[in-house]
Scaffold this motif. Structure first.
Motif, mmCIF file in Angstrom:
data_model
loop_
_atom_site.group_PDB
_atom_site.id
_atom_site.type_symbol
_atom_site.label_atom_id
_atom_site.label_comp_id
_atom_site.label_asym_id
_atom_site.label_seq_id
_atom_site.Cartn_x
_atom_site.Cartn_y
_atom_site.Cartn_z
ATOM 1 N N PHE A 1 3.066 16.114 68.475
ATOM 2 C CA PHE A 1 3.124 14.642 69.228
ATOM 3 C C PHE A 1 4.845 14.347 69.583
ATOM 4 C CE2 PHE A 1 4.453 10.163 68.400
ATOM 5 C CZ PHE A 1 3.541 9.525 69.475
ATOM 6 N N ILE A 2 5.858 14.957 68.817
ATOM 7 C CA ILE A 2 7.214 14.809 69.113
ATOM 8 C C ILE A 2 7.574 15.686 70.281
ATOM 9 C CG2 ILE A 2 9.588 14.982 68.123
ATOM 10 C CD1 ILE A 2 8.681 14.482 65.250
ATOM 11 N N VAL A 3 7.215 16.914 70.139
ATOM 12 C CA VAL A 3 7.693 17.858 71.407
ATOM 13 C C VAL A 3 6.919 17.526 72.643
ATOM 14 C CG1 VAL A 3 7.703 20.289 71.971
ATOM 15 C CG2 VAL A 3 7.948 19.705 69.583
ATOM 16 N N SER A 4 5.826 16.754 72.309
ATOM 17 C CA SER A 4 4.920 16.351 73.718
ATOM 18 C C SER A 4 5.889 15.392 74.551
ATOM 19 C CB SER A 4 3.633 15.719 73.548
ATOM 20 O OG SER A 4 3.806 14.532 72.777
ATOM 21 N N PHE A 5 6.789 14.716 73.943
ATOM 22 C CA PHE A 5 7.617 13.724 74.742
ATOM 23 C C PHE A 5 8.553 14.473 75.822
ATOM 24 C CE2 PHE A 5 6.329 10.903 71.385
ATOM 25 C CZ PHE A 5 5.930 9.604 72.104
ATOM 26 N N ASN A 6 8.639 15.791 75.689
ATOM 27 C CA ASN A 6 9.533 16.498 76.346
ATOM 28 C C ASN A 6 8.708 16.514 77.940
ATOM 29 O OD1 ASN A 6 11.887 18.042 75.519
ATOM 30 N ND2 ASN A 6 10.284 18.392 73.905
ATOM 31 N N GLY A 7 7.443 16.230 78.049
ATOM 32 C CA GLY A 7 6.507 16.150 79.051
ATOM 33 C C GLY A 7 6.029 17.464 79.907
ATOM 34 N N TYR A 8 6.284 18.418 79.029
ATOM 35 C CA TYR A 8 5.606 19.901 79.559
ATOM 36 C C TYR A 8 4.379 19.894 79.290
ATOM 37 C CZ TYR A 8 10.872 20.804 79.834
ATOM 38 O OH TYR A 8 12.359 20.648 80.055
ATOM 39 N N ASP A 9 3.809 21.126 80.012
ATOM 40 C CA ASP A 9 2.089 21.254 79.760
ATOM 41 C C ASP A 9 1.849 21.482 78.535
ATOM 42 O OD1 ASP A 9 1.847 24.370 79.641
ATOM 43 O OD2 ASP A 9 3.606 23.880 80.895
ATOM 44 N N LEU A 10 0.700 21.183 78.344
ATOM 45 C CA LEU A 10 -0.054 21.430 76.938
ATOM 46 C C LEU A 10 0.203 22.724 76.148
ATOM 47 C CD1 LEU A 10 -1.702 19.977 74.396
ATOM 48 C CD2 LEU A 10 -3.607 21.031 75.688
ATOM 49 N N GLU A 11 0.048 23.708 77.084
ATOM 50 C CA GLU A 11 0.141 25.188 76.638
ATOM 51 C C GLU A 11 1.398 25.496 76.163
ATOM 52 O OE1 GLU A 11 -1.836 29.200 78.201
ATOM 53 O OE2 GLU A 11 -0.322 28.512 79.592
ATOM 54 N N THR A 12 2.312 25.160 76.954
ATOM 55 C CA THR A 12 3.839 25.142 76.448
ATOM 56 C C THR A 12 4.142 24.255 75.017
ATOM 57 O OG1 THR A 12 4.786 25.449 78.589
ATOM 58 C CG2 THR A 12 6.235 24.637 76.822
#
Length: 485
Positions: A406-417
């Motif tokens: 959840f925290i890393v997802s705020f970078n806005g990169y693709d789900l695989e990354t």
């Protein structure tokens, strides 16, 4: 809480790290690199502070599990902070966060890097970077128990807090001798690999960095291309040793003591080898058409399977370009990980085996509700507390993984990354897929994401709970107020 004993252990760790920093100092002297002065300065500070702090030995030397977990977590944090200082103050990694990320990745044997040009570092920095893998592989507290006489039978709580796997026991009656046996096996295997790699035309310096990365199942290479440019001989030697270092070290002790029956009964090792060879076979068939010869396809499939399941993370090929089935298998192996009691990370094969057996037991109980069945391992029934601890571990693992995602997802990169960045750091592997694939790095992530992944690397290496205990308010209150209990 025994604060004085925790403090004493931390000063011992500082003293040990100061001594370990002398290796890159020797490399700097040999290659005439001025950067070695920074390593010497940090080493001198740690040695002086460590010797002064250790002069005041505590009266109460008892270490319960609480003290063991806190000592372990704080030891690894302190070790990482001081270990990153030479990178930072020398300017070779100008950002403190990046230097800390690289050092934590080294000590936790993760191998996730923020460096865009690895070959741009000095030989001194590259040696220290690789050596952190070797230090962290078996564990610095295990080393402490091996070389420094800490009396008291409760010292096994230190080993339990640091060693990978669901349970830790003594190979021999005295814990200190157990630690020595483990380190002697570790050292002997490292030396053997170094010699075999050198037989492939590799110099001593480079062979040592390869052996350190393999022994600790870390994955820091000294070339930007990792293992792509090495000969098949070097790749096969490394692949075999990645496999060997991912096996429970108790098996080697049993073999040395000619207790072949005990070694043969190690169910986890058998399942580990089955998983490795089955995964290699499937990937080999899946990528066969991508390579000129079957031998080349087999080399890359076996190398990457052993690299990922051992959580080493070396790369002989860009597996991000492989077909989806092969990538799926490699991601699955990231979660499974190595054997308990090895230098590898991941959930551990023993936990997976126990979970599968528990599921089978529950299904069987629905069919035959009156029959009592127990989950067994190595021919012995498992205690309920061990099964409960594995279930708690898995629940905690999923919770931390979800929050990190959840925290890393705020970078806005693709789900695989995002998914594989957390997977690769939490399981101490290194490379993921897409933007954090084997040809990429983690330098583009935000500060918040980097510190999240730093926590994941430490939590993954220390079996979650030692790091989580540092966030308990009551425990923090005891630590900061110096309360004894």
């Amino acid at each position: 809480m025994n604060i004085s004993m925790i403090r004493y252990i931390l000063f011992q760790i500082m003293r040990i790290e100061g001594a370990l920093l002398l290796l890159p100092c020797l490399v700097a002297a040999y290659y005439h690199e001025g950067v070695g002065l920074y390593y010497l300065g940090v080493a001198a500070f740690l040695l002086i502070a460590g010797f002064i702090g250790c002069a005041f030995k505590p009266k109460n030397i008892m270490i319960y599990l609480k003290e063991g977990c806190v000592s372990t977590a704080l030891s690894w944090i302190i070790m990482s902070i001081f270990g990153c200082l030479p990178f930072y103050i020398s300017g070779e990694i100008p950002s403190f966060t990046d230097a800390l990320f690289e050092t934590v990745s080294g000590f936790t044997t993760t191998g996730a890097s923020i460096l865009n040009d690895i070959e741009g570092l000095s030989k001194t920095a590259l040696m220290w970077r690789s050596f952190t893998h070797w230090v962290g592989g078996m564990g610095v507290l295990v080393f402490l128990l091996a070389v420094i006489p800490l009396s008291g039978g409760s010292n096994i709580n230190l080993m339990r807090a640091e060693s990978p796997g669901p349970s830790v026991g003594k190979l021999v009656p005295k814990l200190r001798y157990t630690a020595r046996i483990l380190y002697l096996i570790y050292l002997a295997m490292t030396i053997i690999e170094t010699i075999l790699v050198m037989c492939g035309g590799i110099g001593l310096y480079e062979a040592l960095t390869i052996a350190f990365g393999t022994a600790g199942t870390g994955g820091f290479a000294i070339l930007n291309t990792s293992f792509v440019t090495y000969t098949p001989y070097v790749q096969w030697v490394t692949a075999v040793f990645m496999l060997l270092f991912a096996v429970n070290f108790n098996a080697y002790y049993f073999l040395l003591m000619r207790q072949f029956r005990k070694a043969a009964l190690m169910e986890e090792v058998r399942w580990f080898l089955i998983i490795v060879f089955a995964s290699t076979g499937v990937i080999f068939l899946n990528i066969l058409k991508m390579y000129k010869t079957a031998f080349e396809a087999l080399t890359h499939s076996f190398f990457q399977v052993t690299s990922i399941i051992s959580t080493t993370g070396f790369g002989s090929a860009d597996f991000d370009q492989w077909p989806t089935p092969s990538k799926f298998i490699l991601v699955l192996l990231m979660f499974i990980g190595a054997c308990a009691g090895s230098t590898g990370g991941g959930i551990k094969v023993s936990r997976i085996v126990v979970l599968v057996k528990t599921i089978k037991k529950e299904i069987y109980s629905y069919i035959h509700p009156k029959i009592v069945r127990k989950v067994s391992m190595d021919g012995h029934p498992m205690e309920h507390d061990v099964i409960r601890s594995i279930n708690v571990y898995m629940a905690t693992y999923i919770a931390i993984f979800a929050v990190s995602m959840f925290i890393v997802s705020f970078n806005g990169y693709d789900l695989e990354t995002t998914f594989t960045a957390v997977t690769a750091t939490f399981n101490n592997i290194g490379p993921g897929l897409s933007l954090v694939g084997p040809t990429c790095n983690y330098s583009f992530l935000s500060l918040l994401s980097k510190y999240t992944l730093i926590f994941d690397m430490l939590a993954g290496r220390l079996e979650l709970f030692p790091m989580l205990m540092l966030f308990q308010p009551m425990l923090l209150k005891e630590l900061f107020k110096g309360k004894k209990g």
